[in-house]
Write a protein that holds these residues in place. Structure first.
Motif, PDB file in Angstrom:
ATOM      1  N   ASN A  42      15.939  -5.185  -2.858  1.00  0.00           N
ATOM      2  CA  ASN A  42      16.189  -4.054  -3.753  1.00  0.00           C
ATOM      3  C   ASN A  42      17.506  -3.385  -3.335  1.00  0.00           C
ATOM      4  OD1 ASN A  42      16.226  -1.479  -5.072  1.00  0.00           O
ATOM      5  ND2 ASN A  42      14.020  -1.628  -5.396  1.00  0.00           N
ATOM      6  N   PRO A  43      18.575  -3.605  -4.113  1.00  0.00           N
ATOM      7  CA  PRO A  43      19.897  -3.075  -3.739  1.00  0.00           C
ATOM      8  C   PRO A  43      19.972  -1.554  -3.661  1.00  0.00           C
ATOM      9  CG  PRO A  43      20.092  -4.775  -5.435  1.00  0.00           C
ATOM     10  CD  PRO A  43      18.634  -4.439  -5.321  1.00  0.00           C
ATOM     11  N   LYS A  44      18.988  -0.854  -4.243  1.00  0.00           N
ATOM     12  CA  LYS A  44      19.021   0.608  -4.225  1.00  0.00           C
ATOM     13  C   LYS A  44      18.266   1.201  -3.033  1.00  0.00           C
ATOM     14  CE  LYS A  44      19.432   1.080  -9.266  1.00  0.00           C
ATOM     15  NZ  LYS A  44      18.828   1.669 -10.486  1.00  0.00           N
ATOM     16  N   ALA A  45      17.530   0.362  -2.333  1.00  0.00           N
ATOM     17  CA  ALA A  45      16.668   0.857  -1.257  1.00  0.00           C
ATOM     18  C   ALA A  45      17.455   1.119   0.030  1.00  0.00           C
ATOM     19  CB  ALA A  45      15.549  -0.140  -0.980  1.00  0.00           C
ATOM     20  N   LYS A  46      17.092   2.189   0.743  1.00  0.00           N
ATOM     21  CA  LYS A  46      17.677   2.459   2.054  1.00  0.00           C
ATOM     22  C   LYS A  46      17.092   1.526   3.111  1.00  0.00           C
ATOM     23  CE  LYS A  46      18.576   7.406   1.302  1.00  0.00           C
ATOM     24  NZ  LYS A  46      20.043   7.354   1.462  1.00  0.00           N
ATOM     25  N   TYR A  47      15.858   1.112   2.909  1.00  0.00           N
ATOM     26  CA  TYR A  47      15.205   0.176   3.815  1.00  0.00           C
ATOM     27  C   TYR A  47      14.117  -0.561   3.062  1.00  0.00           C
ATOM     28  CZ  TYR A  47      12.357   4.440   4.228  1.00  0.00           C
ATOM     29  OH  TYR A  47      11.628   5.587   3.963  1.00  0.00           O
ATOM     30  N   VAL A  48      13.797  -1.768   3.534  1.00  0.00           N
ATOM     31  CA  VAL A  48      12.793  -2.612   2.874  1.00  0.00           C
ATOM     32  C   VAL A  48      11.863  -3.188   3.942  1.00  0.00           C
ATOM     33  CG1 VAL A  48      14.294  -3.195   0.932  1.00  0.00           C
ATOM     34  CG2 VAL A  48      14.290  -4.655   2.968  1.00  0.00           C
ATOM     35  N   GLY A  49      10.746  -3.753   3.476  1.00  0.00           N
ATOM     36  CA  GLY A  49       9.760  -4.305   4.392  1.00  0.00           C
ATOM     37  C   GLY A  49       9.987  -5.780   4.672  1.00  0.00           C
ATOM     38  N   PHE A  50       9.547  -6.194   5.846  1.00  0.00           N
ATOM     39  CA  PHE A  50       9.715  -7.579   6.301  1.00  0.00           C
ATOM     40  C   PHE A  50       8.580  -7.891   7.265  1.00  0.00           C
ATOM     41  CE2 PHE A  50      11.433 -10.858   9.106  1.00  0.00           C
ATOM     42  CZ  PHE A  50      12.124 -11.692   8.240  1.00  0.00           C
ATOM     43  N   PHE A  51       8.140  -9.153   7.273  1.00  0.00           N
ATOM     44  CA  PHE A  51       7.062  -9.555   8.181  1.00  0.00           C
ATOM     45  C   PHE A  51       7.590 -10.559   9.202  1.00  0.00           C
ATOM     46  CE2 PHE A  51       4.695  -7.965   4.565  1.00  0.00           C
ATOM     47  CZ  PHE A  51       3.671  -7.249   5.172  1.00  0.00           C
ATOM     48  N   ASP A  52       7.635 -10.143  10.441  1.00  0.00           N
ATOM     49  CA  ASP A  52       7.994 -11.009  11.554  1.00  0.00           C
ATOM     50  C   ASP A  52       6.683 -11.629  12.034  1.00  0.00           C
ATOM     51  OD1 ASP A  52       9.457 -12.208  13.519  1.00  0.00           O
ATOM     52  OD2 ASP A  52       9.661 -10.436  14.775  1.00  0.00           O
ATOM     53  N   LYS A  72       0.818  -1.216   0.000  1.00  0.00           N
ATOM     54  CA  LYS A  72       0.000   0.000   0.000  1.00  0.00           C
ATOM     55  C   LYS A  72       0.847   1.260   0.000  1.00  0.00           C
ATOM     56  CE  LYS A  72      -3.909  -2.068   2.495  1.00  0.00           C
ATOM     57  NZ  LYS A  72      -4.642  -2.093   3.794  1.00  0.00           N
ATOM     58  N   ILE A  73       2.016   1.209   0.658  1.00  0.00           N
ATOM     59  CA  ILE A  73       2.855   2.408   0.735  1.00  0.00           C
ATOM     60  C   ILE A  73       3.992   2.368  -0.293  1.00  0.00           C
ATOM     61  CG2 ILE A  73       2.319   2.831   3.161  1.00  0.00           C
ATOM     62  CD1 ILE A  73       4.967   1.533   3.913  1.00  0.00           C
ATOM     63  N   ASP A  74       3.931   1.380  -1.199  1.00  0.00           N
ATOM     64  CA  ASP A  74       4.875   1.278  -2.312  1.00  0.00           C
ATOM     65  C   ASP A  74       6.316   1.174  -1.829  1.00  0.00           C
ATOM     66  OD1 ASP A  74       5.415   1.050  -5.011  1.00  0.00           O
ATOM     67  OD2 ASP A  74       5.771   3.195  -5.279  1.00  0.00           O
ATOM     68  N   GLU A  87      10.507  10.470  11.253  1.00  0.00           N
ATOM     69  CA  GLU A  87      10.394  10.434   9.790  1.00  0.00           C
ATOM     70  C   GLU A  87      11.706   9.999   9.151  1.00  0.00           C
ATOM     71  OE1 GLU A  87       7.927  13.241   7.148  1.00  0.00           O
ATOM     72  OE2 GLU A  87       9.993  13.998   6.899  1.00  0.00           O
ATOM     73  N   LEU A  88      11.646   8.911   8.404  1.00  0.00           N
ATOM     74  CA  LEU A  88      12.796   8.432   7.660  1.00  0.00           C
ATOM     75  C   LEU A  88      12.818   9.077   6.276  1.00  0.00           C
ATOM     76  CD1 LEU A  88      12.620   4.580   8.391  1.00  0.00           C
ATOM     77  CD2 LEU A  88      14.144   6.244   9.457  1.00  0.00           C
ATOM     78  N   PRO A  89      14.004   9.257   5.694  1.00  0.00           N
ATOM     79  CA  PRO A  89      14.067   9.768   4.318  1.00  0.00           C
ATOM     80  C   PRO A  89      13.479   8.737   3.363  1.00  0.00           C
ATOM     81  CG  PRO A  89      16.219   8.993   5.039  1.00  0.00           C
ATOM     82  CD  PRO A  89      15.338   8.962   6.247  1.00  0.00           C
ATOM     83  N   PRO A  90      13.174   9.108   2.121  1.00  0.00           N
ATOM     84  CA  PRO A  90      12.629   8.136   1.161  1.00  0.00           C
ATOM     85  C   PRO A  90      13.554   6.930   1.013  1.00  0.00           C
ATOM     86  CG  PRO A  90      12.468  10.360   0.288  1.00  0.00           C
ATOM     87  CD  PRO A  90      13.299  10.451   1.526  1.00  0.00           C
ATOM     88  N   SER A  91      12.954   5.758   0.877  1.00  0.00           N
ATOM     89  CA  SER A  91      13.755   4.555   0.696  1.00  0.00           C
ATOM     90  C   SER A  91      14.422   4.537  -0.675  1.00  0.00           C
ATOM     91  CB  SER A  91      12.880   3.309   0.861  1.00  0.00           C
ATOM     92  OG  SER A  91      13.619   2.132   0.593  1.00  0.00           O
ATOM     93  N   LEU A  92      13.684   5.000  -1.694  1.00  0.00           N
ATOM     94  CA  LEU A  92      14.178   5.002  -3.077  1.00  0.00           C
ATOM     95  C   LEU A  92      14.153   6.415  -3.640  1.00  0.00           C
ATOM     96  CD1 LEU A  92      12.298   1.828  -4.343  1.00  0.00           C
ATOM     97  CD2 LEU A  92      14.786   2.037  -4.108  1.00  0.00           C
ATOM     98  N   PRO A  93      15.030   6.716  -4.573  1.00  0.00           N
ATOM     99  CA  PRO A  93      15.004   8.038  -5.207  1.00  0.00           C
ATOM    100  C   PRO A  93      13.624   8.347  -5.789  1.00  0.00           C
ATOM    101  CG  PRO A  93      16.976   6.835  -5.849  1.00  0.00           C
ATOM    102  CD  PRO A  93      16.113   5.866  -5.108  1.00  0.00           C
ATOM    103  N   GLY A  94      13.124   9.529  -5.505  1.00  0.00           N
ATOM    104  CA  GLY A  94      11.809   9.919  -6.008  1.00  0.00           C
ATOM    105  C   GLY A  94      10.655   9.441  -5.162  1.00  0.00           C
ATOM    106  N   GLY A  95      10.959   8.673  -4.100  1.00  0.00           N
ATOM    107  CA  GLY A  95       9.902   8.170  -3.230  1.00  0.00           C
ATOM    108  C   GLY A  95       9.518   9.164  -2.152  1.00  0.00           C
ATOM    109  N   LYS A  96       8.617   8.743  -1.288  1.00  0.00           N
ATOM    110  CA  LYS A  96       8.148   9.598  -0.206  1.00  0.00           C
ATOM    111  C   LYS A  96       8.828   9.220   1.107  1.00  0.00           C
ATOM    112  CE  LYS A  96       3.494  10.123  -2.210  1.00  0.00           C
ATOM    113  NZ  LYS A  96       2.046   9.904  -1.973  1.00  0.00           N
TER     114      LYS A  96
END
Length: 540
Positions: free
Chosen positions: A66-76, A30-32, A381-390
């Motif tokens: 995603n090697p370009k991402a600052k952070y990614v999602g995970f489900f514990d 949902k949050i891309d 607030e974290l910076p965008p994970s990917l360039p151009g993201g929110k």
């Protein structure tokens, strides 16, 4: 009418369960945000639960989403968390913005499981700060120098015992052997108790320590139940550490403290620091409960017994299967023996460049803790994970992970990351240590308080072992080493097997070595009901 009511109730239950299971499964979609596709119910931990993958494999899979991402999602399970990939962002969270992320996720009840629940790792907020401040003096330079003398005796005696074993006994499972060494070191440095676990193989300190740190089988299931279903486990009084282990360590600490109080004995160890803190609080009209003292002593024992011995196993495995590395390390050791006449000091051991590089590379290649967690205390607030993201707003109580194993095996930071190469630390050790991508002991104020103690313990053992012996692969040695899919801890699939072979070129200074054990008291595990002989408990 009743039948329809029953049917509707059944449907409602099924829908409720379905909603609970899947309600957050689309959270990152949902949050891309890039994320690892989860399993139903089990989330991204499913492959580990079913023993299809190791936890380290799952961390790498997540890290590489995603090697370009600052952070990614995970489900514990069904709990969405963020895995932080960017080293600069990790340093910001762990150091600069520590007040926003001061705690680990707590899952152990300090009443039901006091040895874990009251330990430094589990504490939060002001209780953590007070306890950290109280324990920090145990690991100052002066205290470590005092502990080095005890470690050095243990290491020398231990290696002498190994070198004199019959040849048919010299194919060893290193985890068992090294756990006995760490057991003896922790017993004397934390509890003030002398034990020889190679001679007295069934002493209670070792047997119960092994029981407490063994997370295979039912213990793993209990750990997961406590972590993910705390209400149910509290209801059924399920705990990780058995009552007999709790009672043993409680009795040991109480006896040591009572003897020291009675006989005015002072030692430079953790128990002494806790006693001093107790006395200071008493002067202010406050109390330091006995179980708080026991918990800190136990967690020091727990970490030293299992994680340090496992780190030693990985290190000695690589030394054994890389004879060029072993020979170079032995040349450095022999040089130290020559310069110190066989009596190395704390400073000399710590300044051994190649020994330090070998251990550092082992901790990079095989970090015993494959990820670390932090809990968000205030919205951030974290910076965008990917360039151009929110930007992403981390809400209070959201969990984040630092993927240590992923960072340590990223070719962007470490060329040929699955190769064991100590030379990388010879060439770039300072840069690596300050990079934010090498985190074997964590980072920031929550960094492992005993990291220097652990490194010293490893260096002493390897120094003495290689001074007298060669490590050679046996018929049971697995090379390349495969990590076990059983349990949560990182270990070898079929154990750590190696042959011990006496060195023909042992330095002449060591040929007339007389072990210190003849001047030290051994503990008879049957001497009293709790396994500690009071007349010797504080002599070490």
């Amino acid at each position: 009418m009743e039948a329809w009511a029953m049917i509707l109730a059944f449907v409602a239950v099924i829908l409720s369960i379905y909603y609970y299971v899947v309600k957050d499964m689309n959270y990152f979609k949902k949050i891309d945000l890039p994320y690892l596709e989860p399993w139903p119910i089990l989330g991204n931990m499913g492959a580990a639960f079913l023993r299809r993958k190791t936890i380290s494999d799952i961390i790498v899979d997540t890290y590489n989403v995603n090697p370009k991402a600052k952070y990614v999602g995970f489900f514990d399970l069904n709990n969405p968390i963020l895995v932080i990939r960017d080293p600069e962002l990790i340093k910001i969270i762990a150091v600069k913005k520590f007040d926003n992320f001061p705690d680990h996720r707590s899952f152990v009840d300090d009443v039901q499981d006091p040895l874990f629940g009251k330990a430094l790792f589990s504490l939060r907020g002001d209780r953590w700060r007070e306890t950290r401040t109280m324990l920090s003096p145990a690991f100052t330079l002066s205290k470590l120098k005092g502990m080095f003398k005890l470690m050095n005796e243990c290491g020398a005696d231990f290696t002498d015992y190994l070198s004199k074993m019959p040849k048919d006994k010299k194919t060893i499972e290193m985890k068992d052997v090294f756990a006995r060494y760490t057991n003896d070191v922790i017993a004397t440095c934390a509890f003030g108790i002398t034990i020889n676990s190679m001679k007295d193989r069934e002493n209670e300190f070792y047997v119960l320590g092994k029981n407490a740190t063994n997370f295979d089988g039912i213990k793993t299931l209990k750990f997961l139940m406590i972590r993910f279903f705390p209400t149910i486990t509290r209801l059924f009084k399920i705990n990780i550490i058995s009552d007999n282990v709790v009672n043993f360590f409680k009795n040991v600490v109480e006896e040591v403290i009572n003897i020291r109080d009675r006989d005015k004995i002072v030692r430079s160890d953790m128990i002494q620091l806790m006693m001093e803190a107790r006395d200071k609080r008493a002067e202010m009209g406050q109390e330091l409960p006995m179980m708080d003292i026991v918990a800190q002593a136990f967690i020091f024992f727990f970490g030293g017994f299992d994680t340090v011995s496992t780190a030693m196993c990985f290190t000695c495995h690589e030394i054994g299967v890389n004879p060029d590395i072993q020979k170079r390390l032995q040349r450095e050791i022999d040089d130290v023996i020559e310069k110190t006449n066989g009596n190395p000091t704390y400073e000399v051991i710590n300044n051994m460049e190649y020994l330090d590089a070998v251990i550092s590379e082992s901790l990079r290649r095989y970090p015993v803790v494959v990820f670390l967690d932090r809990l968000c205390a205030e919205s951030y607030e974290l910076p965008p994970s990917l360039p151009g993201g929110k930007p992403f707003l981390l809400k209070k109580d959201m969990n984040i992970w630092f993927p240590i194993y992923g960072l340590h095996h990223d070719p962007k930071y470490f060329e040929d990351p699955y190769k064991f190469d100590p030379e990388r630390f010879i060439k770039n050790g300072k840069e690596i240590n300050n990079s934010g991508v090498y985190l074997p002991f964590g980072l920031g104020p929550r960094m492992c308080i005993g990291n220097r103690f652990a490194l010293l313990e490893m260096k002493v053992l390897i120094f003495h072992l290689l001074a007298r012996c060669n490590l050679k692969p046996s018929s049971k040695t697995q090379n390349p080493l495969q990590l076990s899919k059983k349990g949560m801890a990182m270990t070898a699939e079929n154990g750590f097997w190696m042959d011990l072979v006496d060195r023909e070129d042992v330095h002449p200074t060591l040929k007339n070595f007389v072990p210190n054990s003849i001047a030290r008291d051994d503990i008879n595990a049957d001497a009293s009901t709790n396994g500690i002989n009071n007349s010797h408990a504080v002599k070490a």
